[in-house]
Design an enzyme around this catalytic site. Structure first.
Site, short mmCIF file in Angstrom:
data_model
loop_
_atom_site.label_atom_id
_atom_site.label_comp_id
_atom_site.label_asym_id
_atom_site.label_seq_id
_atom_site.Cartn_x
_atom_site.Cartn_y
_atom_site.Cartn_z
N CYS A 199 0.76 -1.21 -0.07
CA CYS A 199 -0.14 0.24 -0.15
C CYS A 199 0.92 1.31 0.04
O CYS A 199 1.63 1.33 0.94
CB CYS A 199 -0.94 0.04 1.08
SG CYS A 199 -1.82 1.52 1.42
N CYS A 247 -7.63 -0.47 -0.84
CA CYS A 247 -7.20 -0.98 0.37
C CYS A 247 -6.99 -2.40 0.40
O CYS A 247 -7.77 -3.30 -0.05
CB CYS A 247 -8.18 -0.88 1.77
SG CYS A 247 -7.34 -1.55 2.93
N TYR A 267 -21.08 -12.16 25.80
CA TYR A 267 -20.77 -11.05 24.84
C TYR A 267 -20.89 -11.97 23.16
O TYR A 267 -19.94 -11.89 22.71
CB TYR A 267 -19.44 -10.56 24.76
CG TYR A 267 -18.98 -10.23 26.31
CD1 TYR A 267 -18.99 -8.79 26.57
CD2 TYR A 267 -18.53 -10.87 27.23
CE1 TYR A 267 -18.87 -8.36 27.83
CE2 TYR A 267 -18.49 -10.40 28.46
CZ TYR A 267 -18.53 -9.21 28.70
OH TYR A 267 -18.05 -8.78 30.03
N CYS A 291 -9.51 -9.55 22.25
CA CYS A 291 -8.96 -9.05 21.19
C CYS A 291 -8.11 -7.90 21.87
O CYS A 291 -7.38 -7.14 21.22
CB CYS A 291 -9.98 -8.13 20.29
SG CYS A 291 -11.07 -7.20 21.17
N GLN A 314 -17.04 -10.81 13.20
CA GLN A 314 -15.70 -10.93 13.11
C GLN A 314 -15.23 -10.29 11.52
O GLN A 314 -15.88 -10.85 10.75
CB GLN A 314 -15.17 -12.19 13.26
CG GLN A 314 -15.34 -12.95 14.74
CD GLN A 314 -14.34 -11.98 15.58
OE1 GLN A 314 -13.08 -11.35 15.15
NE2 GLN A 314 -14.46 -12.37 16.84
N GLU A 351 -25.78 -10.90 25.08
CA GLU A 351 -25.16 -9.99 24.38
C GLU A 351 -26.28 -8.72 24.63
O GLU A 351 -27.40 -8.58 24.72
CB GLU A 351 -25.54 -10.30 23.10
CG GLU A 351 -25.58 -9.02 21.93
CD GLU A 351 -24.07 -8.56 21.88
OE1 GLU A 351 -22.94 -9.22 21.79
OE2 GLU A 351 -24.08 -7.22 21.63
N CYS A 398 -1.35 6.37 6.73
CA CYS A 398 -2.56 5.67 7.20
C CYS A 398 -2.31 4.94 8.70
O CYS A 398 -1.27 4.37 9.03
CB CYS A 398 -2.92 4.50 6.26
SG CYS A 398 -4.29 3.59 6.93
N CYS A 431 -2.38 -0.18 9.04
CA CYS A 431 -1.57 -1.17 8.91
C CYS A 431 -0.19 -0.90 9.54
O CYS A 431 0.79 -0.33 8.76
CB CYS A 431 -1.10 -1.54 7.51
SG CYS A 431 -2.71 -2.44 6.78
N ASP A 491 -16.42 -13.30 25.25
CA ASP A 491 -15.65 -12.63 24.09
C ASP A 491 -15.83 -11.17 24.36
O ASP A 491 -16.32 -10.68 23.49
CB ASP A 491 -15.98 -13.15 22.78
CG ASP A 491 -15.35 -12.81 21.66
OD1 ASP A 491 -14.28 -12.10 21.84
OD2 ASP A 491 -15.68 -13.10 20.54
N1 SAH Z 1 -18.80 -13.41 20.21
C1 SAH Z 1 -19.12 -12.60 19.15
C2 SAH Z 1 -19.04 -11.12 19.39
C3 SAH Z 1 -17.84 -10.61 20.16
S1 SAH Z 1 -17.58 -8.85 20.06
C4 SAH Z 1 -18.39 -12.92 18.03
O1 SAH Z 1 -17.26 -13.35 17.73
O2 SAH Z 1 -18.91 -12.59 16.97
C5 SAH Z 1 -18.08 -8.34 21.71
C6 SAH Z 1 -19.75 -7.99 21.79
O3 SAH Z 1 -19.92 -7.67 23.22
C7 SAH Z 1 -20.41 -7.17 21.14
O4 SAH Z 1 -21.48 -7.85 20.11
C8 SAH Z 1 -20.69 -6.15 21.92
O5 SAH Z 1 -22.11 -5.64 21.40
C9 SAH Z 1 -21.11 -6.79 23.09
N2 SAH Z 1 -21.04 -6.24 24.41
C10 SAH Z 1 -20.43 -5.32 24.83
N3 SAH Z 1 -20.66 -5.08 26.22
C11 SAH Z 1 -21.55 -5.82 26.48
C12 SAH Z 1 -21.79 -6.15 27.91
N4 SAH Z 1 -21.67 -5.44 29.05
N5 SAH Z 1 -22.64 -7.53 28.20
C13 SAH Z 1 -23.05 -8.23 27.03
N6 SAH Z 1 -22.62 -7.83 25.62
C14 SAH Z 1 -21.63 -6.80 25.46
#
Ligand code: SAH
Length: 453
Positions: free
Chosen positions: A71, A159, A312, A409, A283, A333, A77, A80, A382
């Protein structure tokens, strides 16, 4: 050391944000895109007591890990940060970053941290493009990427980490905006209409979703815009506006106005279909997601008898993977639209042993466990970058599941949460870094803990 001065530096380290670090007397100088072992010339951009930032000007002696970037915007930017580093070396850098955080923030010694699983191919893997739209200093309307540490936009033609159609669709939208003199959003004044262009592609089905984030609830001549988009790019199945009238950094608002087609696209991972709508999290790496979820499933070690919490859970991606191997799964969620999608996802895949609940994990789980007497054998979390809420971790600790699988992450909040869990009845067994974001400094991890009995 003065702003603007040019220094010749020997880089001897790399920081967690990918900048090369050199000592100049007692000052640590951070230089973008400079690699360890290189001798470089850099212009000092800002200084503080013990450190300074400088911009790479020339490379005098280059590292054996330096590669030519694909790039042309890589130095401006913010996306990356390490595209000029050989990909294998990127994977080594990412593991080292995880090790450092687990040791320094989590106070673990000799934790079992595996080598980073690489993403192949490491270009063209991203299924989501988000371009901010703005008027630049000479009055031209541009879409592109935020420059490093700033909100100035670097216009982009293409990109290389994204799918092919994203730049063409963006150009089309920008042409429409110019044609009808539609104003881009002005961050400092809070006026103007168009804020971001977001485009997603489901790699398994090729379906494309186009969303325009607007400060308002309409866009001039939107029928013409839709006709142009749909006639020039194949497979656009959904075009919508996302309303965001708040003067904040948040990209998306809460309301979606459909302009064309469905309000979703459908993707497929490992035989499971997923419906994705404009507001839900999904993702971004189309290649690695199956590997990441596969690791989460492997670490959960399900036999078919377990009750599992997937906290989550987004649109229920990991939940559905788990449900195929568990007795019962509860997904929690906070975004209601994501749970709507999650329920539909369970239905279209004929998966019935799953229950989705809208709410904050830290509020929902204590109620489920304490009032309804539900107990999980396995907990999967997550969370977003900031990690898990302490109230949630405390409930998990009290409930004492056999095993916790932590998908993260951000290895700094992961290290903090792992320490808390390991001080309260769990033992860390394994951490698997997975590269979901090639060329950036970010790294995803799947960690597994077991209850100490
Ligand atoms: N496991 C899923 C999403 C992970 S991202 C996947 O792999 O696709 C994290 C997620 O947590 C998001 O969807 C976000 O909206 C949610 N989130 C953020 N804060 C939260 C909370 N306090 N309780 C429940 N979910 C939450």
């Amino acid at each position: 050391m003065k702003q603007g001065s040019i220094l010749t530096l020997k880089i001897d380290n790399i920081g967690s944000d990918g900048d090369g670090i050199a000592m100049h007397g007692h000052t640590a100088v951070y230089v973008n895109n400079a690699l360890p072992d290189e001798t470089i010339k850099a212009i000092v951009t800002d200084t503080a007591k013990t450190y300074a930032h400088a911009t790479l000007k020339d490379i005098v002696e280059k590292s054996k890990y330096r590669v030519s970037p694909r790039c042309p915007h890589v130095r401006q930017c913010g996306g990356c940060q390490i595209q000029e580093m050989d990909y294998n070396q990127q994977l080594i850098f990412k593991r080292a970053k995880v090790v450092s955080n687990i040791e320094k923030i989590g106070f673990f010694q000799n934790a079992n941290i595996l080598n980073t699983i690489g993403c192949y191919p490491f270009f063209g893997f991203r299924n989501k493009a988000i371009y901010p739209v703005a008027q630049n200093s000479n009055g031209e309307i541009v879409a592109g990427f935020y420059a490093r540490r700033s909100h100035l936009i670097v216009p982009s033609q293409k990109c290389h980490i994204e799918f092919d159609e994203s730049s063409k669709i963006t150009k089309e939208i920008i042409a429409h905006i110019k044609r009808y003199n539609i104003q881009p959003y002005n961050e400092s004044e809070g006026n103007g209409i168009v804020r971001y262009i977001m485009i997603r592609k489901a790699f398994a089905t090729n379906e494309i979703m186009v969303s325009i984030v607007v400060n308002g609830n309409t866009i001039l001549h939107h029928k013409e815009l839709v006709d142009n988009l749909v006639s020039t790019t194949k497979n656009i199945k959904s075009v919508s506006l996302i309303v965001n009238c708040d003067n904040t950094n948040r990209i998306r608002g809460n309301e979606v106005i459909a302009l064309y087609g469905n309000s979703y696209i459908t993707d497929e991972i490992d035989g499971i279909k997923f419906r994705i709508s404009p507001l839900s999290f999904y993702q971004v790496n189309a290649i690695q997601t199956a590997i990441l979820y596969g690791k989460a499933l492997e670490f959960a070690q399900l036999t078919g008898n377990e009750t599992v919490f997937d906290l989550y859970c987004g649109v229920g991606t990991i939940s559905l993977f788990l449900a195929r191997k568990a007795r019962k799964v509860y997904g929690v969620e906070v975004i209601p639209q994501a749970i709507d999608d999650a329920r539909i996802n369970a239905e279209i895949n004929n998966i019935n042993n799953i229950e989705f609940i809208v709410g904050k994990a830290e509020e929902t789980i204590p109620l489920l466990v304490e009032n309804n007497g539900v107990k999980a054998d396995i907990v999967v979390v997550d969370p977003p970058r900031k990690g898990c809420d302490k109230a949630l971790l405390s409930t998990i600790i009290k409930m004492l599941p056999q095993r916790i699988v932590y998908v993260s992450c951000d290895s700094t909040s992961l290290a903090r949460d792992l320490r808390y869990l390991c001080d309260n009845g769990f033992s860390l067994k394994i951490v698997q870094p997975v590269d979901m974001f090639p060329h950036s400094v970010h790294v995803e991890c799947v960690a597994m803990l077991e209850a100490v009995r």
